[in-house]
Design a protein around this motif. Structure first.
Motif, PDB file in Angstrom:
ATOM      1  N   LEU A 160       0.824  -1.203   0.000  1.00 35.93           N
ATOM      2  CA  LEU A 160       0.000   0.000   0.000  1.00 35.93           C
ATOM      3  C   LEU A 160       0.858   1.253   0.000  1.00 35.93           C
ATOM      4  O   LEU A 160       0.563   2.219  -0.716  1.00 35.93           O
ATOM      5  CB  LEU A 160      -0.925   0.005   1.226  1.00 35.93           C
ATOM      6  N   GLN A 161       1.925   1.279   0.778  1.00 36.13           N
ATOM      7  CA  GLN A 161       2.779   2.465   0.852  1.00 36.13           C
ATOM      8  C   GLN A 161       3.343   2.831  -0.514  1.00 36.13           C
ATOM      9  O   GLN A 161       3.295   3.990  -0.929  1.00 36.13           O
ATOM     10  CB  GLN A 161       3.922   2.223   1.840  1.00 36.13           C
ATOM     11  N   ASP A 162       3.857   1.843  -1.233  1.00 40.79           N
ATOM     12  CA  ASP A 162       4.449   2.104  -2.553  1.00 40.79           C
ATOM     13  C   ASP A 162       3.395   2.601  -3.533  1.00 40.79           C
ATOM     14  O   ASP A 162       3.623   3.552  -4.290  1.00 40.79           O
ATOM     15  CB  ASP A 162       5.124   0.841  -3.095  1.00 40.79           C
ATOM     16  N   TYR A 163       2.228   1.966  -3.509  1.00 42.67           N
ATOM     17  CA  TYR A 163       1.174   2.350  -4.450  1.00 42.67           C
ATOM     18  C   TYR A 163       0.636   3.736  -4.123  1.00 42.67           C
ATOM     19  O   TYR A 163       0.407   4.559  -5.024  1.00 42.67           O
ATOM     20  CB  TYR A 163       0.037   1.324  -4.414  1.00 42.67           C
ATOM     21  N   ALA A 164       0.430   4.026  -2.834  1.00 36.16           N
ATOM     22  CA  ALA A 164      -0.130   5.316  -2.432  1.00 36.16           C
ATOM     23  C   ALA A 164       0.835   6.458  -2.753  1.00 36.16           C
ATOM     24  O   ALA A 164       0.406   7.537  -3.185  1.00 36.16           O
ATOM     25  CB  ALA A 164      -0.468   5.304  -0.951  1.00 36.16           C
ATOM     26  N   GLU A 165       2.120   6.251  -2.527  1.00 35.88           N
ATOM     27  CA  GLU A 165       3.102   7.295  -2.859  1.00 35.88           C
ATOM     28  C   GLU A 165       3.106   7.576  -4.357  1.00 35.88           C
ATOM     29  O   GLU A 165       3.179   8.731  -4.783  1.00 35.88           O
ATOM     30  CB  GLU A 165       4.484   6.863  -2.386  1.00 35.88           C
ATOM     31  N   ARG A 166       3.013   6.524  -5.139  1.00 38.49           N
ATOM     32  CA  ARG A 166       2.954   6.705  -6.593  1.00 38.49           C
ATOM     33  C   ARG A 166       1.653   7.381  -7.001  1.00 38.49           C
ATOM     34  O   ARG A 166       1.618   8.212  -7.911  1.00 38.49           O
ATOM     35  CB  ARG A 166       3.079   5.339  -7.286  1.00 38.49           C
ATOM     36  N   TRP A 167       0.572   7.038  -6.308  1.00 33.27           N
ATOM     37  CA  TRP A 167      -0.737   7.642  -6.590  1.00 33.27           C
ATOM     38  C   TRP A 167      -0.672   9.153  -6.405  1.00 33.27           C
ATOM     39  O   TRP A 167      -1.170   9.909  -7.233  1.00 33.27           O
ATOM     40  CB  TRP A 167      -1.775   7.025  -5.656  1.00 33.27           C
ATOM     41  N   ILE A 168      -0.080   9.617  -5.314  1.00 33.81           N
ATOM     42  CA  ILE A 168       0.034  11.048  -5.059  1.00 33.81           C
ATOM     43  C   ILE A 168       0.896  11.710  -6.132  1.00 33.81           C
ATOM     44  O   ILE A 168       0.557  12.773  -6.661  1.00 33.81           O
ATOM     45  CB  ILE A 168       0.628  11.303  -3.663  1.00 33.81           C
ATOM     46  N   ALA A 169       2.016  11.075  -6.466  1.00 39.72           N
ATOM     47  CA  ALA A 169       2.945  11.656  -7.443  1.00 39.72           C
ATOM     48  C   ALA A 169       2.327  11.767  -8.830  1.00 39.72           C
ATOM     49  O   ALA A 169       2.671  12.667  -9.607  1.00 39.72           O
ATOM     50  CB  ALA A 169       4.216  10.816  -7.513  1.00 39.72           C
ATOM     51  N   GLU A 170       1.374  10.889  -9.146  1.00 34.31           N
ATOM     52  CA  GLU A 170       0.815  10.840 -10.503  1.00 34.31           C
ATOM     53  C   GLU A 170      -0.537  11.533 -10.622  1.00 34.31           C
ATOM     54  O   GLU A 170      -1.140  11.527 -11.703  1.00 34.31           O
ATOM     55  CB  GLU A 170       0.685   9.384 -10.952  1.00 34.31           C
ATOM     56  N   ARG A 171      -1.033  12.141  -9.531  1.00 31.50           N
ATOM     57  CA  ARG A 171      -2.316  12.837  -9.621  1.00 31.50           C
ATOM     58  C   ARG A 171      -2.138  14.137 -10.400  1.00 31.50           C
ATOM     59  O   ARG A 171      -1.315  14.980 -10.023  1.00 31.50           O
ATOM     60  CB  ARG A 171      -2.862  13.196  -8.241  1.00 31.50           C
ATOM     61  N   PRO A 172      -2.902  14.356 -11.455  1.00 26.26           N
ATOM     62  CA  PRO A 172      -2.772  15.601 -12.223  1.00 26.26           C
ATOM     63  C   PRO A 172      -3.443  16.770 -11.519  1.00 26.26           C
ATOM     64  O   PRO A 172      -4.444  16.618 -10.820  1.00 26.26           O
ATOM     65  CB  PRO A 172      -3.508  15.265 -13.534  1.00 26.26           C
ATOM     66  N   ASN A 173      -2.849  17.931 -11.680  1.00 26.89           N
ATOM     67  CA  ASN A 173      -3.451  19.196 -11.241  1.00 26.89           C
ATOM     68  C   ASN A 173      -3.623  19.338  -9.727  1.00 26.89           C
ATOM     69  O   ASN A 173      -4.435  20.140  -9.272  1.00 26.89           O
ATOM     70  CB  ASN A 173      -4.825  19.393 -11.914  1.00 26.89           C
ATOM     71  N   LEU A 174      -2.873  18.562  -8.942  1.00 27.77           N
ATOM     72  CA  LEU A 174      -2.934  18.760  -7.498  1.00 27.77           C
ATOM     73  C   LEU A 174      -2.136  20.005  -7.126  1.00 27.77           C
ATOM     74  O   LEU A 174      -1.010  20.182  -7.577  1.00 27.77           O
ATOM     75  CB  LEU A 174      -2.347  17.548  -6.751  1.00 27.77           C
ATOM     76  N   ARG A 175      -2.715  20.849  -6.287  1.00 24.18           N
ATOM     77  CA  ARG A 175      -2.006  22.026  -5.811  1.00 24.18           C
ATOM     78  C   ARG A 175      -0.909  21.606  -4.844  1.00 24.18           C
ATOM     79  O   ARG A 175      -1.029  20.574  -4.164  1.00 24.18           O
ATOM     80  CB  ARG A 175      -2.973  22.983  -5.123  1.00 24.18           C
ATOM     81  N   PRO A 176       0.184  22.374  -4.756  1.00 24.83           N
ATOM     82  CA  PRO A 176       1.286  22.020  -3.852  1.00 24.83           C
ATOM     83  C   PRO A 176       0.828  21.776  -2.418  1.00 24.83           C
ATOM     84  O   PRO A 176       1.297  20.858  -1.759  1.00 24.83           O
ATOM     85  CB  PRO A 176       2.216  23.236  -3.947  1.00 24.83           C
ATOM     86  N   ARG A 177      -0.112  22.590  -1.938  1.00 23.00           N
ATOM     87  CA  ARG A 177      -0.585  22.410  -0.566  1.00 23.00           C
ATOM     88  C   ARG A 177      -1.307  21.077  -0.416  1.00 23.00           C
ATOM     89  O   ARG A 177      -1.200  20.411   0.632  1.00 23.00           O
ATOM     90  CB  ARG A 177      -1.503  23.571  -0.182  1.00 23.00           C
ATOM     91  N   THR A 178      -2.055  20.668  -1.453  1.00 16.18           N
ATOM     92  CA  THR A 178      -2.767  19.401  -1.399  1.00 16.18           C
ATOM     93  C   THR A 178      -1.783  18.237  -1.409  1.00 16.18           C
ATOM     94  O   THR A 178      -1.957  17.263  -0.678  1.00 16.18           O
ATOM     95  CB  THR A 178      -3.743  19.278  -2.583  1.00 16.18           C
ATOM     96  N   VAL A 179      -0.749  18.339  -2.238  1.00 18.96           N
ATOM     97  CA  VAL A 179       0.282  17.300  -2.273  1.00 18.96           C
ATOM     98  C   VAL A 179       0.928  17.167  -0.894  1.00 18.96           C
ATOM     99  O   VAL A 179       1.144  16.057  -0.388  1.00 18.96           O
ATOM    100  CB  VAL A 179       1.351  17.620  -3.333  1.00 18.96           C
TER     101      VAL A 179
END
Length: 391
Positions: free
Chosen positions: A71-90
């Motif tokens: 889950l950790q590996d997938y979730a970190e990749r999920w955050i990195a690959e989300r388009p249009n996320l604002r820096p604060r949201t990331v």
């Protein structure tokens, strides 16, 4: 099911030296795979193969090997690959993941996550003192990550985040100032920041929006403020100027007429003449940092003096939103547009608001302000609300 002569027409079953039964079956790619588990009885193994065969026929089968990613590996990749996320949201997602999710579930493969496991994780968060609000944020993040694993990446068949009410926040109710208190507060801060208090409140602006206003965004003749950008504090970088929080944030707001003389006086004394000059700055003309503002204006003393010691700066916007919502004749769409809110139920919410309705809201606020200022100022009861979560 076994065919003639005792042979199965799908998959195979063998008895292990331990006495348990193991199954093997061909996937849609022709590769023969072992079952994910062994069985105590042969009948259970046969039932398992029947279920797998049915899923293959209906295209519901998912290769169990694909869901073995942590889950950790997938979730970190999920955050990195989300388009249009604002820096604060990331930053928020990364913090939630590292603080509240991966310490408990990070080393669990996706295909081993279950609803009881998620329920136990959430219970541990709450037992360890994590607030219901923060637990709800962490739960919603986990649910969104796993929904992608189900619907887009097809790594698991169902989302185990199925706990009723776990996604709901119940934050403490924030204080709402009276009109008299708003003007009283403006008088309690240094003159340089008085118009900032009034514009934020009666324009329903966010902190990042109000400090990003430039002279070109203020139209004193029309009595409007145009929101087209916002500052975001980005860790490691500093203040970053960019678009508002969402598309709905792009808007033009009409101010109550009674506020305009204060804005005009502020522009004359504290803002540069260049159209690109920022309207609200510190004494040296620099952009104001949120973390420094309370000290600049002695916020604790000011809010205590008006009888609202628990007031946060963002409660000014909350106050303005509340005043606007009380204006007669304002529709939900008018209010949402004025406040710069998105709504999944109304795709047109970020379109241009009806200017007449917006001016009606401003006029109603203006009348309320004038009526309040004609009366003797009375201090409101001391606010008793607890401080809400900062994140």
């Amino acid at each position: 099911m076994p065919g003639k002569g005792g042979h199965r027409r799908f998959g195979a079953i063998r008895k292990l030296p331990s006495g348990r039964y193991q199954v093997r079956y061909p996937g849609p790619d022709g590769v023969v795979r072992p079952g994910e588990q062994t069985f105590e009885r042969k009948q259970e193994a046969e039932q398992y193969l029947s279920i797998v065969e049915s899923k293959l026929i209906t295209s519901e089968w998912i290769d169990p090997n694909r869901g073995k990613i942590w889950l950790q590996d997938y979730a970190e990749r999920w955050i990195a690959e989300r388009p249009n996320l604002r820096p604060r949201t990331v930053h928020l997602y990364t913090w939630l993941l590292g603080k509240h999710v991966t310490p408990y579930l990070g080393k669990v493969p996706l295909n081993r996550l279950s609803t009881p496991m998620v329920r136990e994780w959430r219970t541990k968060l709450l037992d360890n003192g994590v607030s219901a609000t923060m637990a709800a944020k962490a739960y919603r993040l986990l649910r969104a990550v796993l929904m992608t694993a189900v619907k887009e990446d097809e790594l698991i068949r169902v989302n185990p985040c199925r706990i009723k009410g776990a996604d709901q926040e119940r934050p403490a109710e924030r204080p709402v100032l009276t009109v008299a208190q708003v003007f009283d507060l403006a008088e309690k801060v240094p003159e340089r920041y008085r118009a900032l208090i009034l514009v934020t409140t009666f324009g329903c602006l966010r902190w990042g929006e109000v400090i990003a206003l430039q002279r070109r965004d203020i139209d004193l003749e029309a009595g409007t403020v145009r929101v087209r950008q916002a500052y975001v504090e980005q860790r490691g970088t500093g203040l970053v100027l960019g678009p508002p929080k969402s598309r709905a944030g792009l808007r033009t707001v009409t101010l109550p007429a009674v506020v305009l003389p204060k804005v005009r006086a502020h522009l004359a004394e504290f803002a540069g003449d260049d159209p690109d000059a920022f309207v609200f700055t510190g004494a040296e003309g620099r952009t104001i940092w949120r973390g420094n503002f309370n000290q600049l204006v002695k916020w604790s003393d000011a809010v205590a003096a008006i009888g609202a010691p628990k007031l946060h700066f963002h409660d000014l916007r909350h106050t303005g939103n509340t005043l606007a919502s009380r204006a007669p004749g304002a529709s939900l769409r008018d209010l949402m547009t004025r406040m710069g809110h998105d709504s999944p139920r109304a795709a047109l919410i970020y379109q241009h608001a009806n200017s007449e309705a917006d001016r009606a809201i401003a006029e109603a606020i203006n009348k309320a302000v004038q009526a309040a200022r004609r009366k003797p100022s009375k201090r409101a009861p001391k606010a008793a609300q607890d401080e809400a979560e900062p994140v």
